[in-house]
Design a protein around this motif. Structure first.
Motif, PDB file in Angstrom:
ATOM      1  N   PRO A   1      28.008 -46.767  43.543  1.00 53.42           N
ATOM      2  CA  PRO A   1      28.558 -46.056  42.152  1.00 53.42           C
ATOM      3  C   PRO A   1      28.244 -47.348  41.483  1.00 53.42           C
ATOM      4  N   GLY A   2      27.974 -47.124  39.980  1.00 55.30           N
ATOM      5  CA  GLY A   2      28.253 -47.551  39.297  1.00 55.30           C
ATOM      6  C   GLY A   2      26.877 -48.808  38.964  1.00 55.30           C
ATOM      7  N   ARG A   3      26.454 -48.855  40.604  1.00 63.61           N
ATOM      8  CA  ARG A   3      25.122 -49.737  40.057  1.00 63.61           C
ATOM      9  C   ARG A   3      23.947 -49.941  39.582  1.00 63.61           C
ATOM     10  N   GLY A   4      23.978 -48.490  38.996  1.00 57.87           N
ATOM     11  CA  GLY A   4      22.997 -47.912  38.492  1.00 57.87           C
ATOM     12  C   GLY A   4      21.633 -47.751  39.162  1.00 57.87           C
ATOM     13  N   ILE A   5      21.651 -47.591  40.607  1.00 55.95           N
ATOM     14  CA  ILE A   5      20.764 -47.503  41.568  1.00 55.95           C
ATOM     15  C   ILE A   5      21.044 -46.938  42.694  1.00 55.95           C
ATOM     16  N   GLU A   6      20.637 -45.902  43.177  1.00 58.04           N
ATOM     17  CA  GLU A   6      20.937 -44.842  44.233  1.00 58.04           C
ATOM     18  C   GLU A   6      20.455 -46.302  45.611  1.00 58.04           C
ATOM     19  N   ARG A   7      21.327 -45.316  46.007  1.00 59.53           N
ATOM     20  CA  ARG A   7      20.434 -46.152  48.036  1.00 59.53           C
ATOM     21  C   ARG A   7      19.165 -45.682  47.914  1.00 59.53           C
ATOM     22  N   ALA A   8      19.357 -43.785  47.902  1.00 61.94           N
ATOM     23  CA  ALA A   8      17.750 -43.144  47.986  1.00 61.94           C
ATOM     24  C   ALA A   8      16.292 -43.982  47.353  1.00 61.94           C
ATOM     25  N   ARG A   9      16.726 -44.392  46.398  1.00 55.69           N
ATOM     26  CA  ARG A   9      15.450 -44.357  45.526  1.00 55.69           C
ATOM     27  C   ARG A   9      15.479 -45.972  45.107  1.00 55.69           C
ATOM     28  N   PHE A  10      16.412 -46.716  46.038  1.00 52.07           N
ATOM     29  CA  PHE A  10      16.339 -48.283  46.327  1.00 52.07           C
ATOM     30  C   PHE A  10      15.274 -48.748  47.386  1.00 52.07           C
ATOM     31  N   MET A  11      15.596 -47.336  48.479  1.00 49.90           N
ATOM     32  CA  MET A  11      14.963 -48.046  49.566  1.00 49.90           C
ATOM     33  C   MET A  11      13.107 -47.339  49.452  1.00 49.90           C
ATOM     34  N   SER A  12      13.555 -46.267  48.788  1.00 48.99           N
ATOM     35  CA  SER A  12      12.561 -45.273  48.985  1.00 48.99           C
ATOM     36  C   SER A  12      11.334 -46.693  47.695  1.00 48.99           C
ATOM     37  N   LEU A  13      11.787 -46.969  46.955  1.00 46.25           N
ATOM     38  CA  LEU A  13      10.533 -48.601  46.587  1.00 46.25           C
ATOM     39  C   LEU A  13      10.671 -49.257  47.193  1.00 46.25           C
ATOM     40  N   VAL A  14      11.507 -49.595  48.099  1.00 51.31           N
ATOM     41  CA  VAL A  14      11.620 -50.731  49.441  1.00 51.31           C
ATOM     42  C   VAL A  14      10.160 -50.869  50.413  1.00 51.31           C
ATOM     43  N   LEU A  15      10.000 -49.754  50.726  1.00 53.28           N
ATOM     44  CA  LEU A  15       9.530 -48.703  51.641  1.00 53.28           C
ATOM     45  C   LEU A  15       7.954 -48.314  50.952  1.00 53.28           C
ATOM     46  N   SER A  16       8.033 -48.587  49.844  1.00 51.34           N
ATOM     47  CA  SER A  16       6.290 -48.156  49.298  1.00 51.34           C
ATOM     48  C   SER A  16       5.518 -49.509  49.227  1.00 51.34           C
ATOM     49  N   ASP A  17       4.332 -48.500  48.816  1.00 50.95           N
ATOM     50  CA  ASP A  17       3.281 -49.582  48.978  1.00 50.95           C
ATOM     51  C   ASP A  17       3.061 -50.696  47.753  1.00 50.95           C
ATOM     52  N   TRP A  18       4.564 -51.144  46.572  1.00 47.14           N
ATOM     53  CA  TRP A  18       4.446 -51.645  45.865  1.00 47.14           C
ATOM     54  C   TRP A  18       3.969 -52.840  45.718  1.00 47.14           C
ATOM     55  N   VAL A  19       4.032 -54.091  46.516  1.00 50.44           N
ATOM     56  CA  VAL A  19       2.700 -54.979  47.260  1.00 50.44           C
ATOM     57  C   VAL A  19       1.541 -54.963  47.215  1.00 50.44           C
ATOM     58  N   SER A  20       1.748 -53.830  48.034  1.00 52.48           N
ATOM     59  CA  SER A  20      -0.656 -53.724  48.429  1.00 52.48           C
ATOM     60  C   SER A  20      -0.944 -52.499  47.325  1.00 52.48           C
ATOM     61  N   SER A  21      -0.094 -52.428  46.585  1.00 53.85           N
ATOM     62  CA  SER A  21      -0.737 -51.709  45.189  1.00 53.85           C
ATOM     63  C   SER A  21      -0.491 -52.188  44.154  1.00 53.85           C
ATOM     64  N   GLY A  22      -0.348 -53.980  44.122  1.00 51.17           N
ATOM     65  CA  GLY A  22      -0.568 -54.295  42.675  1.00 51.17           C
ATOM     66  C   GLY A  22       0.628 -54.353  41.812  1.00 51.17           C
ATOM     67  N   SER A  23       2.063 -53.367  42.655  1.00 47.00           N
ATOM     68  CA  SER A  23       2.832 -52.933  41.386  1.00 47.00           C
ATOM     69  C   SER A  23       3.495 -54.146  40.697  1.00 47.00           C
ATOM     70  N   THR A  24       4.064 -53.713  39.128  1.00 47.42           N
ATOM     71  CA  THR A  24       5.558 -54.592  38.881  1.00 47.42           C
ATOM     72  C   THR A  24       6.882 -53.916  39.314  1.00 47.42           C
ATOM     73  N   VAL A  25       7.734 -54.541  39.395  1.00 45.22           N
ATOM     74  CA  VAL A  25       8.807 -54.076  39.405  1.00 45.22           C
ATOM     75  C   VAL A  25       9.579 -54.813  38.613  1.00 45.22           C
ATOM     76  N   ILE A  26      10.205 -53.738  37.406  1.00 41.83           N
ATOM     77  CA  ILE A  26      10.996 -55.236  36.719  1.00 41.83           C
ATOM     78  C   ILE A  26      12.832 -54.168  36.843  1.00 41.83           C
ATOM     79  N   LEU A  27      13.370 -55.700  36.669  1.00 42.54           N
ATOM     80  CA  LEU A  27      14.901 -55.699  37.355  1.00 42.54           C
ATOM     81  C   LEU A  27      15.330 -56.555  35.824  1.00 42.54           C
ATOM     82  N   THR A  28      16.253 -55.334  34.935  1.00 41.17           N
ATOM     83  CA  THR A  28      16.923 -55.519  33.794  1.00 41.17           C
ATOM     84  C   THR A  28      18.433 -55.057  33.979  1.00 41.17           C
TER      85      THR A  28
END
Length: 254
Positions: free
Chosen positions: A79-106
């Motif tokens: 808690p306090g990092r700004g990222i929930e584990r469920a949301r983070f793992m949802s991104l990791v296991l999604s098709d962001w690479v295959s779909s050519g998406s951008t992941v922005i970390l600020t």
């Protein structure tokens, strides 16, 4: 001996995983209880696994990640990092690479943006995806070297075929003309076909001004933000806990 000859032939055919599995079977008496088909299936499976491991290792070397040992399994989602584990793992296991998406970390300096980007890129390598890490503050120097050698066009073409590209420290230093032009080419080549990881201390709302040329900025941001996942990291600098305390010199009076 026939078995040794077979192992030597497997090596000659570059079936290294199968050769190692056959040697292991010969050393394990229980393997004789298996049928020919079962033993053959195990040999083939081991060869497939071995080739996958070698490919992943090669991809990781070619990626030139700043933190090649970074792994998504080790990411701190307290808690306090700004990222929930469920949301983070949802991104990791999604098709962001295959779909050519951008992941922005600020986020602020030291909050783990680069480490997280490398962890995501390392996971992509483990999935057999080609990856390349680029640090924006050093890109201008690299581009001039490539241009002087006459290999800039070839480099850009190779980068266009790379499945995941990391653009680290976006917005940290000003852009010169050659870097701005190259970034435009890179993003244009990747739009909708290649995944991009961007880390930045600069909030997304300030990117347009940082890029400098309004028309180019419009085009870049259109390609970057059209299909993007944004994660804002929070909390104190993680580097603070890694710093060693400065040794205190004690004065000894005679």
């Amino acid at each position: 001996m026939l078995t040794q000859q077979t192992i030597a032939q497997l090596h000659e055919l570059k079936l290294l995983g199968m050769a190692a599995a056959l040697r292991r079977q010969l050393e394990q008496p229980a393997s004789s209880d298996l049928s020919f088909e079962e033993r053959l299936a195990l040999l083939v499976q081991h060869e497939c696994d071995s080739r996958h491991e070698r490919r992943c290792a090669r991809l990781l070397t070619q990626a030139k990640l700043r933190y090649p040992q970074a792994a998504i399994e080790d990411f701190d989602t307290r808690p306090g990092r700004g990222i929930e584990r469920a949301r983070f793992m949802s991104l990791v296991l999604s098709d962001w690479v295959s779909s050519g998406s951008t992941v922005i970390l600020t986020g602020a300096t030291g909050c783990g943006k680069t480490w997280l980007a490398c962890a995501l890129a390392q996971y992509a390598c483990r999935q057999g995806r080609s990856t390349r890490y680029l640090r924006i503050p050093r890109l201008a120097e690299e581009l001039r070297t490539l241009q002087a050698a006459g290999s800039l066009t070839k480099w850009l073409a190779q980068l266009a075929k790379t499945e995941v590209v990391v653009l680290d420290d976006w917005g940290l230093v000003g852009l010169d003309a050659i870097t701005r032009e190259a970034l435009m080419e890179i993003l244009d080549d990747r739009a909708g076909s290649g995944a991009t990881l961007v880390t930045s201390q600069l909030p997304v709302d300030h990117w347009h001004a940082w890029i400098g040329e309004p028309a180019v900025a419009d085009a870049m941001l259109d390609r970057l933000l059209a299909q993007s996942h944004r994660l804002v990291l929070k909390g104190e600098s993680l580097r603070a806990g890694q710093r060693r305390p400065t040794a205190t010199k004690q004065r000894i009076d005679a």
